[in-house]
Design a protein around this motif. Structure first.
Motif, short mmCIF file in Angstrom:
data_model
loop_
_atom_site.label_atom_id
_atom_site.label_comp_id
_atom_site.label_asym_id
_atom_site.label_seq_id
_atom_site.Cartn_x
_atom_site.Cartn_y
_atom_site.Cartn_z
N ALA A 2 0.87 -0.98 0.15
CA ALA A 2 0.15 -0.49 -0.23
C ALA A 2 0.81 1.11 0.06
O ALA A 2 2.04 1.10 0.54
CB ALA A 2 -1.06 -0.09 1.51
N CYS A 3 0.33 2.69 -0.36
CA CYS A 3 1.06 3.36 -0.29
C CYS A 3 1.19 4.54 0.64
O CYS A 3 -0.36 3.60 2.26
CB CYS A 3 0.33 4.80 -1.15
N TRP A 4 1.84 4.36 1.46
CA TRP A 4 1.75 4.58 2.87
C TRP A 4 1.68 6.34 3.22
O TRP A 4 3.27 7.69 2.58
CB TRP A 4 3.28 5.02 3.54
N ARG A 35 6.86 4.54 -7.99
CA ARG A 35 6.31 4.38 -8.83
C ARG A 35 4.98 3.69 -9.13
O ARG A 35 4.22 3.17 -10.16
CB ARG A 35 6.56 2.75 -8.16
N CYS A 36 4.93 4.45 -7.41
CA CYS A 36 3.32 4.76 -8.15
C CYS A 36 2.41 5.93 -8.28
O CYS A 36 0.74 6.06 -8.28
CB CYS A 36 2.79 4.43 -6.41
N ASP A 37 3.34 6.53 -8.35
CA ASP A 37 2.95 7.96 -9.20
C ASP A 37 2.38 8.92 -7.53
O ASP A 37 1.29 9.66 -8.37
CB ASP A 37 2.14 7.89 -10.46
N PRO A 70 3.30 11.70 -2.02
CA PRO A 70 3.59 11.93 -1.13
C PRO A 70 4.15 11.00 -0.52
O PRO A 70 4.28 10.51 0.87
CB PRO A 70 2.24 12.25 -0.99
N CYS A 71 3.67 9.63 -0.72
CA CYS A 71 4.11 8.26 -0.82
C CYS A 71 5.52 8.32 -0.09
O CYS A 71 6.27 8.51 -0.36
CB CYS A 71 3.43 7.58 -1.94
N GLN A 72 4.81 7.72 0.90
CA GLN A 72 6.79 7.47 1.81
C GLN A 72 6.79 5.92 1.77
O GLN A 72 7.47 5.17 3.26
CB GLN A 72 6.49 7.86 3.18
N GLY A 75 9.67 0.60 -0.31
CA GLY A 75 9.09 -0.21 -1.57
C GLY A 75 8.32 0.26 -3.03
O GLY A 75 8.51 -0.03 -4.37
N HIS A 76 8.22 1.38 -2.93
CA HIS A 76 7.32 2.25 -3.76
C HIS A 76 8.81 3.32 -4.23
O HIS A 76 7.69 4.13 -5.39
CB HIS A 76 6.58 2.91 -3.56
N TRP A 77 9.45 4.09 -4.36
CA TRP A 77 10.97 4.58 -4.48
C TRP A 77 12.11 3.67 -5.29
O TRP A 77 11.96 2.64 -4.99
CB TRP A 77 11.52 4.99 -3.21
ZN LIG Z 1 3.46 4.62 -2.93
#
Ligand SMILES: [Zn+2]
Length: 171
Positions: free
Chosen positions: A35-37, A89-91, A94-96, A99-101
């Protein structure tokens, strides 16, 4: 030529400061690994997370991009080579979620954003724009019953795509 965000920041000092690290995490809604954080603190005009790093013990204090702090916290102080940027990656700017970077060039970033912005239902196609989208998620998190957080976030995201259309990829 403007210097990239984060140049000249005493990252080592700030990363070693427990108060700064605690303040960083206090603004992150940590969720499952996929999930996005979401960031619950300040946002730039491009919807990137920002916070004041530093304390009385660091003798320096400045507003820094939170994902650049978080990336270094996860991978080390020298983990972002000169000339590269931390991409989402999630576009969702603000996501922290570490795993999405991923690291990439500004060119990679601009190219991907330009193509995904045309996809119906995509984060970058949100009718509210990136800041409106990020603020809507923050408002939903603040107002949500903690037992129904996922539904509240999903509804806030869906509201940016009023037609309900969805496209997974170009053509
Ligand atoms: Zn994310």
């Amino acid at each position: 030529m403007p210097s990239p965000l984060g140049n000249g920041v005493p990252w080592g000092t700030l990363l070693a400061d427990g108060e700064t690290v605690a303040r960083y995490w206090s603004h992150v809604l940590r969720r499952g690994p996929d999930a996005c954080w979401w960031w619950t603190g300040g946002l730039t005009d491009t919807a990137h997370a920002t916070f004041r790093a530093g304390s009385h013990t660091t003798q320096t204090s400045r507003v820094v991009p939170a994902h650049l702090f978080g990336y270094r916290l996860a991978h080390g102080v020298d983990s972002i080579p000169a000339g590269l940027v931390v991409r989402h990656r999630c576009d969702e700017p603000p996501c922290q979620n570490p795993g999405h970077w991923l690291l990439g060039t500004r060119g990679d970033n601009n190219r991907d954003a330009a193509s995904r912005r045309r996809l119906a239902g995509h984060a970058l196609a949100d009718v509210r724009g990136p800041v409106g989208r990020a603020r809507a998620v923050q408002a939903a998190i603040a107002a949500a019953d903690p037992d129904h957080l996922d539904e509240a976030i999903a509804a806030a995201l869906a509201a940016g795509n009023p037609t309900g259309a969805h496209q997974d990829s170009l053509f």
